[in-house]
Scaffold this motif. Structure first.
Motif, PDB file in Angstrom:
ATOM      1  N   ARG A  73      15.312   6.112  17.575  1.00 33.21           N
ATOM      2  CA  ARG A  73      14.027   6.079  16.877  1.00 33.21           C
ATOM      3  C   ARG A  73      14.006   6.981  15.647  1.00 33.21           C
ATOM      4  NH1 ARG A  73      10.389   8.351  19.944  1.00 33.21           N
ATOM      5  NH2 ARG A  73      11.591   8.814  21.834  1.00 33.21           N
ATOM      6  N   LEU A  74      15.147   7.600  15.331  1.00 32.73           N
ATOM      7  CA  LEU A  74      15.251   8.427  14.131  1.00 32.73           C
ATOM      8  C   LEU A  74      15.547   7.562  12.918  1.00 32.73           C
ATOM      9  CD1 LEU A  74      17.434  11.398  15.444  1.00 32.73           C
ATOM     10  CD2 LEU A  74      14.975  11.441  14.985  1.00 32.73           C
ATOM     11  N   ARG A  75      14.955   7.940  11.773  1.00 33.13           N
ATOM     12  CA  ARG A  75      15.200   7.222  10.528  1.00 33.13           C
ATOM     13  C   ARG A  75      15.323   8.217   9.373  1.00 33.13           C
ATOM     14  NH1 ARG A  75      15.771   4.191  13.981  1.00 33.13           N
ATOM     15  NH2 ARG A  75      14.904   2.084  14.290  1.00 33.13           N
ATOM     16  N   LEU A  76      16.000   7.781   8.307  1.00 30.18           N
ATOM     17  CA  LEU A  76      16.103   8.550   7.073  1.00 30.18           C
ATOM     18  C   LEU A  76      15.087   8.010   6.075  1.00 30.18           C
ATOM     19  CD1 LEU A  76      19.962   8.727   6.608  1.00 30.18           C
ATOM     20  CD2 LEU A  76      18.444  10.681   6.858  1.00 30.18           C
ATOM     21  N   GLU A  77      14.202   8.875   5.581  1.00 22.74           N
ATOM     22  CA  GLU A  77      13.190   8.453   4.622  1.00 22.74           C
ATOM     23  C   GLU A  77      13.016   9.536   3.559  1.00 22.74           C
ATOM     24  OE1 GLU A  77       9.611   7.328   6.651  1.00 22.74           O
ATOM     25  OE2 GLU A  77      10.617   5.813   7.888  1.00 22.74           O
ATOM     26  N   ASN A  78      13.338   9.174   2.313  1.00 15.98           N
ATOM     27  CA  ASN A  78      13.198  10.101   1.184  1.00 15.98           C
ATOM     28  C   ASN A  78      13.934  11.424   1.428  1.00 15.98           C
ATOM     29  OD1 ASN A  78      11.447   8.280  -0.217  1.00 15.98           O
ATOM     30  ND2 ASN A  78       9.764   8.942   1.107  1.00 15.98           N
ATOM     31  N   GLY A  79      15.128  11.327   1.975  1.00 13.35           N
ATOM     32  CA  GLY A  79      15.945  12.501   2.219  1.00 13.35           C
ATOM     33  C   GLY A  79      15.547  13.301   3.444  1.00 13.35           C
ATOM     34  N   GLN A  80      14.553  12.835   4.175  1.00  9.51           N
ATOM     35  CA  GLN A  80      14.076  13.517   5.366  1.00  9.51           C
ATOM     36  C   GLN A  80      14.369  12.681   6.607  1.00  9.51           C
ATOM     37  OE1 GLN A  80      12.658  16.632   5.344  1.00  9.51           O
ATOM     38  NE2 GLN A  80      13.094  16.673   3.144  1.00  9.51           N
ATOM     39  N   VAL A  81      14.370  13.348   7.748  1.00  4.24           N
ATOM     40  CA  VAL A  81      14.531  12.669   9.028  1.00  4.24           C
ATOM     41  C   VAL A  81      13.163  12.558   9.684  1.00  4.24           C
ATOM     42  CG1 VAL A  81      15.592  12.739  11.313  1.00  4.24           C
ATOM     43  CG2 VAL A  81      16.860  13.556   9.319  1.00  4.24           C
ATOM     44  N   VAL A  82      12.830  11.353  10.142  1.00  4.13           N
ATOM     45  CA  VAL A  82      11.566  11.146  10.844  1.00  4.13           C
ATOM     46  C   VAL A  82      11.860  10.503  12.191  1.00  4.13           C
ATOM     47  CG1 VAL A  82      10.222  10.950   8.719  1.00  4.13           C
ATOM     48  CG2 VAL A  82      11.148   8.887   9.789  1.00  4.13           C
ATOM     49  N   LEU A  83      10.971  10.760  13.145  1.00  4.29           N
ATOM     50  CA  LEU A  83      11.078  10.195  14.486  1.00  4.29           C
ATOM     51  C   LEU A  83       9.867   9.309  14.723  1.00  4.29           C
ATOM     52  CD1 LEU A  83      12.372  10.082  17.348  1.00  4.29           C
ATOM     53  CD2 LEU A  83      10.941  12.065  17.938  1.00  4.29           C
ATOM     54  N   TYR A  84      10.119   8.031  14.976  1.00  2.43           N
ATOM     55  CA  TYR A  84       9.038   7.088  15.263  1.00  2.43           C
ATOM     56  C   TYR A  84       8.688   7.133  16.744  1.00  2.43           C
ATOM     57  CZ  TYR A  84       8.881   4.977  10.651  1.00  2.43           C
ATOM     58  OH  TYR A  84       8.697   4.768   9.311  1.00  2.43           O
ATOM     59  N   GLU A  85       7.400   6.951  17.031  1.00  3.89           N
ATOM     60  CA  GLU A  85       6.964   6.987  18.427  1.00  3.89           C
ATOM     61  C   GLU A  85       7.238   5.677  19.154  1.00  3.89           C
ATOM     62  OE1 GLU A  85       2.262   5.668  17.955  1.00  3.89           O
ATOM     63  OE2 GLU A  85       2.770   7.725  18.507  1.00  3.89           O
ATOM     64  N   GLY A  86       7.514   4.616  18.418  1.00 13.16           N
ATOM     65  CA  GLY A  86       7.795   3.323  19.031  1.00 13.16           C
ATOM     66  C   GLY A  86       8.677   2.481  18.136  1.00 13.16           C
ATOM     67  N   LEU A  87       9.120   1.338  18.662  1.00 15.05           N
ATOM     68  CA  LEU A  87       9.965   0.406  17.927  1.00 15.05           C
ATOM     69  C   LEU A  87       9.593  -1.021  18.292  1.00 15.05           C
ATOM     70  CD1 LEU A  87      13.558   1.882  18.525  1.00 15.05           C
ATOM     71  CD2 LEU A  87      12.212   2.090  16.428  1.00 15.05           C
ATOM     72  N   ASP A  88       9.756  -1.929  17.330  1.00 17.13           N
ATOM     73  CA  ASP A  88       9.805  -3.356  17.581  1.00 17.13           C
ATOM     74  C   ASP A  88      11.230  -3.813  17.272  1.00 17.13           C
ATOM     75  OD1 ASP A  88       7.138  -3.374  18.266  1.00 17.13           O
ATOM     76  OD2 ASP A  88       6.446  -4.110  16.320  1.00 17.13           O
ATOM     77  N   LEU A  89      11.472  -5.127  17.285  1.00 15.62           N
ATOM     78  CA  LEU A  89      12.795  -5.601  16.915  1.00 15.62           C
ATOM     79  C   LEU A  89      12.684  -6.737  15.908  1.00 15.62           C
ATOM     80  CD1 LEU A  89      13.848  -8.549  18.316  1.00 15.62           C
ATOM     81  CD2 LEU A  89      13.549  -7.180  20.383  1.00 15.62           C
ATOM     82  N   SER A  90      13.722  -6.885  15.110  1.00 16.76           N
ATOM     83  CA  SER A  90      13.861  -8.025  14.218  1.00 16.76           C
ATOM     84  C   SER A  90      15.175  -8.702  14.555  1.00 16.76           C
ATOM     85  CB  SER A  90      13.854  -7.574  12.754  1.00 16.76           C
ATOM     86  OG  SER A  90      14.080  -8.668  11.881  1.00 16.76           O
ATOM     87  N   THR A  91      15.117 -10.004  14.824  1.00 14.40           N
ATOM     88  CA  THR A  91      16.320 -10.727  15.209  1.00 14.40           C
ATOM     89  C   THR A  91      16.529 -11.936  14.319  1.00 14.40           C
ATOM     90  OG1 THR A  91      17.489 -11.790  17.063  1.00 14.40           O
ATOM     91  CG2 THR A  91      15.127 -12.188  16.910  1.00 14.40           C
TER      92      THR A  91
END
Length: 215
Positions: A73-91
């Protein structure tokens, strides 16, 4: 950057992955790929008994496991690390004209609800002229399925699009039915600034627990 789920910024200074993050973030191709097989036997048996799509069931199980694994659930955004509280999927979905669409399938609280919602979205996507259908933010897993053949590895297409930075990429091959076991080839690509092999191990443990819960 559009997202559905709330997120929090992870301060880089003092973060347990600070040194690893600073090292791998500079790589031209920072994803590492692992190819494995998943024992799908309990899920496969359950789906046959309940007349449920095996394909949708393993997508659901994978999403559940990723949501339970923090590094997914970690992502890189504008040079920062963010943690999302949830996820969906794309297939990827194979359309009626044999081209593909990228279809977002929202998380649901149960497998029946997920299958019902996903089936309707996929049926519509097969007839659509659009390439991207539904929410396509960073709070997703990117998935694809190659159901026609088994594989022992797959390298994913990558993009320099900053909105995709850190999104895990997962591919599935053809299900193999053996005498005592049903297996699913699986390829997982993770951004090395955000995760290591240990975190992939945690994800696979979560996935196995979801699959076994369907017995």
């Amino acid at each position: 950057m559009i997202s559905k789920y709330n997120k929090k910024r992870i301060p880089l200074e003092g973060w347990e992955r600070e040194e690893q993050f600073n090292f791998f973030r500079t790589f031209t191709q920072p994803f590492f790929n692992v190819h494995t097989q998943v024992d799908l036997t309990p899920l496969h048996r359950f789906c046959r008994q309940e007349n449920t799509s095996v394909f949708l069931a393993y997508l659901y199980a994978t999403l559940q496991a990723a949501r339970a694994t923090e590094n997914f659930r970690l992502r890189l955004e504008n040079g920062q690390v963010v943690l999302y509280e949830g996820l969906d999927l794309s297939t990827t979905v194979l359309k009626d004209n044999h081209t593909i669409a990228f279809v977002s399938l929202p998380h649901q609280d149960s497998l029946p609800a997920f299958c019902a919602h996903a089936r309707a979205l996929i049926d519509d996507a097969k007839k659509s002229k659009d390439v991207f259908i539904g929410h396509q933010g960073p709070d997703l897993l990117h998935m694809t399925t190659l159901p026609w053949f088994p594989f022992k590895g797959m390298e994913h297409a990558t993009s320099v699009n900053p909105q995709e930075a850190g999104v895990p990429k997962i591919a599935f091959g053809r299900i193999e039915v053996h005498a005592e076991k049903v297996t699913l080839p699986m390829s997982i690509a993770l951004h090395h600034a955000l995760a290591d092999g240990y975190h992939l191990h945690l994800f696979l443990e979560q996935l196995n627990a979801v699959i076994c819960s369907m017995e």
